[in-house]
Design a protein around this motif. Sequence first.
Motif, PDB file in Angstrom:
ATOM      1  N   ILE A 115       1.218  -1.179  -0.001  1.00 34.90           N
ATOM      2  CA  ILE A 115       0.048   0.416   0.425  1.00 34.90           C
ATOM      3  C   ILE A 115       0.601   1.236  -0.275  1.00 34.90           C
ATOM      4  N   ILE A 116       0.112   2.269  -1.004  1.00 36.81           N
ATOM      5  CA  ILE A 116       1.476   3.107  -1.199  1.00 36.81           C
ATOM      6  C   ILE A 116       0.695   4.672  -0.584  1.00 36.81           C
ATOM      7  N   THR A 117       1.281   4.831   0.130  1.00 39.01           N
ATOM      8  CA  THR A 117       0.922   6.513  -0.023  1.00 39.01           C
ATOM      9  C   THR A 117       1.472   7.492  -0.001  1.00 39.01           C
ATOM     10  N   THR A 118       0.568   9.076  -0.655  1.00 38.10           N
ATOM     11  CA  THR A 118       1.232   9.875  -0.958  1.00 38.10           C
ATOM     12  C   THR A 118       1.101  11.109  -0.386  1.00 38.10           C
ATOM     13  N   LYS A 119       1.829  12.088  -0.623  1.00 42.10           N
ATOM     14  CA  LYS A 119       2.030  12.745   0.655  1.00 42.10           C
ATOM     15  C   LYS A 119       0.559  13.946   0.016  1.00 42.10           C
ATOM     16  N   LYS A 120       0.545  14.299   1.189  1.00 42.30           N
ATOM     17  CA  LYS A 120      -0.624  15.514   1.815  1.00 42.30           C
ATOM     18  C   LYS A 120      -0.182  17.341   1.950  1.00 42.30           C
ATOM     19  N   GLY A 121      -1.216  17.779   1.425  1.00 41.47           N
ATOM     20  CA  GLY A 121      -0.981  19.295   1.953  1.00 41.47           C
ATOM     21  C   GLY A 121      -0.732  19.748   3.132  1.00 41.47           C
ATOM     22  N   LYS A 122       0.074  20.918   3.683  1.00 42.16           N
ATOM     23  CA  LYS A 122      -0.230  21.372   4.800  1.00 42.16           C
ATOM     24  C   LYS A 122      -0.611  22.781   4.819  1.00 42.16           C
ATOM     25  N   LYS A 123      -0.976  23.505   6.357  1.00 40.35           N
ATOM     26  CA  LYS A 123      -1.459  24.734   6.092  1.00 40.35           C
ATOM     27  C   LYS A 123      -0.057  25.671   6.236  1.00 40.35           C
ATOM     28  N   GLU A 124       0.749  25.158   6.630  1.00 39.62           N
ATOM     29  CA  GLU A 124       2.037  26.611   6.317  1.00 39.62           C
ATOM     30  C   GLU A 124       2.175  26.247   4.282  1.00 39.62           C
ATOM     31  N   TYR A 125       2.394  27.590   4.246  1.00 41.43           N
ATOM     32  CA  TYR A 125       3.598  27.268   3.094  1.00 41.43           C
ATOM     33  C   TYR A 125       4.977  26.884   2.841  1.00 41.43           C
ATOM     34  N   THR A 126       5.098  26.644   2.509  1.00 47.06           N
ATOM     35  CA  THR A 126       6.068  26.318   2.274  1.00 47.06           C
ATOM     36  C   THR A 126       6.299  25.637   0.087  1.00 47.06           C
ATOM     37  N   PHE A 127       7.792  25.238   0.358  1.00 50.17           N
ATOM     38  CA  PHE A 127       8.844  25.379  -1.089  1.00 50.17           C
ATOM     39  C   PHE A 127      10.065  24.661  -0.856  1.00 50.17           C
ATOM     40  N   ASP A 128       9.596  23.250  -1.880  1.00 51.41           N
ATOM     41  CA  ASP A 128      11.151  22.772  -1.477  1.00 51.41           C
ATOM     42  C   ASP A 128      11.712  22.207  -2.907  1.00 51.41           C
ATOM     43  N   TYR A 129      12.515  22.378  -3.403  1.00 46.13           N
ATOM     44  CA  TYR A 129      13.222  21.874  -4.668  1.00 46.13           C
ATOM     45  C   TYR A 129      14.014  20.678  -4.373  1.00 46.13           C
ATOM     46  N   ASP A 130      13.915  19.681  -4.543  1.00 50.64           N
ATOM     47  CA  ASP A 130      15.548  19.215  -4.366  1.00 50.64           C
ATOM     48  C   ASP A 130      16.271  18.111  -5.669  1.00 50.64           C
ATOM     49  N   VAL A 131      17.118  18.776  -6.254  1.00 54.17           N
ATOM     50  CA  VAL A 131      17.988  18.638  -7.396  1.00 54.17           C
ATOM     51  C   VAL A 131      19.108  17.356  -7.018  1.00 54.17           C
ATOM     52  N   GLN A 132      19.137  16.505  -8.035  1.00 54.45           N
ATOM     53  CA  GLN A 132      20.263  15.365  -8.273  1.00 54.45           C
ATOM     54  C   GLN A 132      21.167  15.338  -9.532  1.00 54.45           C
ATOM     55  N   TYR A 133      22.369  15.083  -9.381  1.00 53.09           N
ATOM     56  CA  TYR A 133      22.953  14.830 -10.897  1.00 53.09           C
ATOM     57  C   TYR A 133      23.447  13.192 -10.104  1.00 53.09           C
ATOM     58  N   ASN A 134      23.276  12.644 -11.525  1.00 51.98           N
ATOM     59  CA  ASN A 134      24.859  11.728 -11.057  1.00 51.98           C
ATOM     60  C   ASN A 134      25.536  11.357 -13.014  1.00 51.98           C
ATOM     61  N   VAL A 135      26.942  10.468 -12.072  1.00 50.87           N
ATOM     62  CA  VAL A 135      27.148  10.190 -13.693  1.00 50.87           C
ATOM     63  C   VAL A 135      27.474   8.887 -13.037  1.00 50.87           C
ATOM     64  N   GLY A 136      27.851   7.624 -14.217  1.00 54.48           N
ATOM     65  CA  GLY A 136      27.371   6.131 -14.468  1.00 54.48           C
ATOM     66  C   GLY A 136      29.132   5.559 -15.324  1.00 54.48           C
ATOM     67  N   GLU A 137      28.893   4.458 -14.806  1.00 54.90           N
ATOM     68  CA  GLU A 137      30.286   3.832 -15.318  1.00 54.90           C
ATOM     69  C   GLU A 137      29.874   2.503 -15.108  1.00 54.90           C
ATOM     70  N   VAL A 138      29.670   1.296 -16.115  1.00 50.70           N
ATOM     71  CA  VAL A 138      30.436   0.349 -15.965  1.00 50.70           C
ATOM     72  C   VAL A 138      31.367  -0.025 -15.359  1.00 50.70           C
ATOM     73  N   GLN A 139      31.457  -1.307 -14.398  1.00 55.58           N
ATOM     74  CA  GLN A 139      33.063  -1.063 -13.968  1.00 55.58           C
ATOM     75  C   GLN A 139      33.191  -2.444 -14.608  1.00 55.58           C
ATOM     76  N   ASP A 140      32.414  -3.572 -15.022  1.00 57.78           N
ATOM     77  CA  ASP A 140      32.899  -4.807 -15.230  1.00 57.78           C
ATOM     78  C   ASP A 140      32.494  -5.361 -16.630  1.00 57.78           C
ATOM     79  N   ARG A 141      33.154  -6.230 -17.079  1.00 56.54           N
ATOM     80  CA  ARG A 141      33.249  -6.882 -18.486  1.00 56.54           C
ATOM     81  C   ARG A 141      33.362  -8.202 -18.397  1.00 56.54           C
ATOM     82  N   ILE A 142      32.247  -8.458 -19.848  1.00 59.01           N
ATOM     83  CA  ILE A 142      32.425  -9.677 -19.849  1.00 59.01           C
ATOM     84  C   ILE A 142      34.393 -10.146 -20.233  1.00 59.01           C
ATOM     85  N   ASP A 143      34.669 -11.085 -20.279  1.00 57.17           N
ATOM     86  CA  ASP A 143      36.409 -11.426 -20.892  1.00 57.17           C
ATOM     87  C   ASP A 143      36.320 -12.267 -21.911  1.00 57.17           C
TER      88      ASP A 143
END
Length: 977
Positions: free
Chosen positions: A231-259
């Motif tokens: 069961i998934i419950t999502t976030k709801k509203g609140k009385k106070e005025y708020t603002f959120d900013y979430d930012v994420q960057y990622n760099v990826g690399e495959v480490q292994d290879r089949i020989d």
Amino acid sequence: MRNFKLLLTGILLFSSLAMFAQQTLKGVVKEKATGEGLPGVSVVVKGTTNGTSTDFDGNFQLNRVKTGDVLVFTYLGFADKEVTVGTNFNITVELEESSERLDEIVVVGYGSTTVKDATGSVEAITAKDFTKGNIVTPENLLAGRVSGVNVVSSGAPGAGSQITIRGGSSISASNNPLIVVDGLPLDQNGVAGSRGVLASINPNDIESFSVLKDASATAIYGSRAANGVIIITTKKGKKEYTFDYDVQYNVGEVQDRIDVFSADEFRAIIAQQRPDDVGLLGTANTDWQDAILRNTLSSNHNFTARGTIFNRIPTRLSVGFTRQEGAILTSRFDRSSVSLSMNPSFFDNHLKINLNYNRAFEDSRFANGGIGAALRYDPTQPIYDANSPFDGFFQYYTVQPGGDVVVANGTQNPVASILLANSTGRNARQYGNLQFDYKFHFLPELKAVLNLGYDESEGSTLFLSDFQIGNPDQTLQFAGTRATGFSKVTNELIDGYLNYKNDFDKFGVDLTAGYSYQKFTNNGGNSGNLRDPDSFSTTFANPDVVNIGYFARANFSYDSKYLLTLNYRRDGTSRFSSENRWGNFAGAALAWRLSDEDFLKDSEVISELKLRASYGETGQQNLPGVNDIYLNRYRFGNQNSQFLFGGNAIQSTIPSVVNPDLKWEETTTIEFGIDYGLFDNRITGSVNYFQKTSDDLLFNAALPDGVNFGNAVIQNIGELQVDGVELNLNATVFDTEDFNWNFTFNATYLDREITELANGEDVRTGGTAGGTGNTIQLLREGESPFAFHVFKQLYDTSGNPIEGAYADLNGDGIINDDDRYLKENPQADVTLGFQSNFNYKNFDLAFNLRASIGNYVYNNVNSSRAQYAFLQDNAVLGNIPSSVVNTNFVNTSDVLNSDIYIENASFLRMDNITLGYTFDQPIKKLGARNSIRVWMGVQNVFIITNYSGLDPEVFGGIDNTIYPRARNILFGANIKF
């Protein structure tokens, strides 16, 4: 007489004073960390039914309160708080996020409870406990966090995951748990253009998960709950005025290879073994795996605004943008999402309305193979050729002018096959619900809930390929393709129920009864090669699936120590005939809180101890095929399936296989559990033993000749039993003003056994690469499902395997299929999860570990490729895994089923580690809430395993060029105003 009058006057005066002492108490409930008012907080005078809840500002008013009364404040995700009423009848109460899991509220089917009052096996995971890292789809928030829950994900961008709870309950039907979002059960069928069922849900919008595992907890969902419920419950509203900013960057690399062999090694082998073909080799030194893999850059942005609009409606608006690059060239996943939540209250908080609306757009590009070709392609050839007529890519000519064969069935250039193909998918989804929760004015202990849900997905796929090959006249032959597909799936829900909750002195009652209606519609189509005039085009419209349910639950408690839960659901589904359409599913659970007994309540060691026992029945109706197999169905034959009638060619109609006796699987679960808390609940957890028995397994079993319109049909034949033990441990090691350290640990042991199959006959399954029609797994009574069915390899006196030499296990002097035996299976015996969180002043550090013990994998990469097949005459000069030096095998067909390729795939993996620092109130004028947290982390940190392939976590236990998982370096910030 005078004394009597004085006594009567005293009694009346005392009564008047007592009545006068019962006053109206007013107050406000706030979140301690932010100072925001909390809406919907339950406020009850302890030991009575006198209570209310806060409005959207956090304010409340409670009548008939007197000095000395104890008020109990309860709110989801926050620790319960008790406040004794003094002389001040206008109070402010601050609640803190719950650090004691026993006080947390758990959302269950059509209601909620607390961990300490739960009688079934239920676990709640809130936002503060989620798995961290590069989380693109919601299910990965749970990875390693809940005992008995296994999440296996692909490395492909935005890819869905395989989720199983307690090993699943079926063999050939679905083992996916029922997923419910804000009261709306989701359709588990895929949609064209989408990466997965949960791919369009933004993890940033999720407040909590509740995992229902035993049948007493899941029985209220009846015919769809045999594999557990999330069961998934999502976030709801609140009385106070708020603002959120979430930012994420990622760099990826495959480490292994089949020989595989390098270009120089490959040239040396050809020069020694096929000197006449040295002229076919090139002069390049190409690592084709490096050529098709790339470093990735991905990002995730989420904007959230909360506050009250029109001075009445707490609202939350969230917008998210995700872009994830895949490690294989061209592959990517883009998602744009918007989420709106509005939760006002009316009529003195008697009517609560929750509106949740979500809109998401997925845009994907799928890598067109390439992995297998990269292992196979000649490493001496270049990627590009300036003289190539094939868009500048080097490519073998199949034949030369005059018909001389250069390379028969040559593998395509892996880079060209990816870059010259454009495989895309698009999906638009909107889903949400509107819920009315009304507490009757004349009887506040009774409430009515109406939930209306809707989910619609519409998607399409497009495949374009411009790959070209040469023909004998040295001219270009266009071999491109263009194919399309589309589908539209809708999901409509109406739920309504009544709930009565009251306490009669020490006796507590919580009764629920309701009705549910849900309809699923699935339409779509696909085409063949649109550039081929003879290509096909089909459209499908599966019959609607309608589920109807009547459900009821009763919770009884006495003195808060003795707890009883009864569940019942009667379900009907359109998937089965009228004779088998309805089923009854029930569950019961008992719990005894020993820690509240006199002999334990003053213990300084045991702060919580609860014994649980439960029994329940649930069902399974997700057929591995069509939705109307009980009906007589006909399909038109193709142009070659015609007959003459009156001199005219009539297109034939062909009957499809039918089974009017089909009904759902039924799973019975019995469980015994202990919930414990030690040292003032600094250590909490549980131990569970369970046994699941699934009867009438939905299985595609063989038919006798001439009794139906096919060789096999889905039938209810078979039985599966799963035994398991679960352990959960949560500990707060340090808890001071500056330093906090807590960790969670879970362990699960599973034993699965097939106890009955159709006619007692073995069933082959688990198709493999390397030939046509080969299988490597078997279903057999008395054995684990999908055990590997192999020959026992023989070795020479030096310990080297002998190609094609196997043990004659049945002693008949003949080596044939009867000598194959069962060796291990893909299911882990034990899975472990560990999460640790450190907080020192403004620093935070968290990491996750997972382990799997006793799972095995069939290395199909080696079994189908690691042979010197190219040493044979006229064989394609293609590369192979260098592990061939360990066997020196030559012929793939002779060794494909050897047990040498069954490998122990146990592992220990660190999923992620993150380090963050929070700047409190960087802008003083914005108040106490504003903060900036900056963090960095690593995902897929390391893995320890003896498995020789790329990754031991493989869907189904057969490894044949899986999409590799990258190691990601992550950077991010969480900004709050």
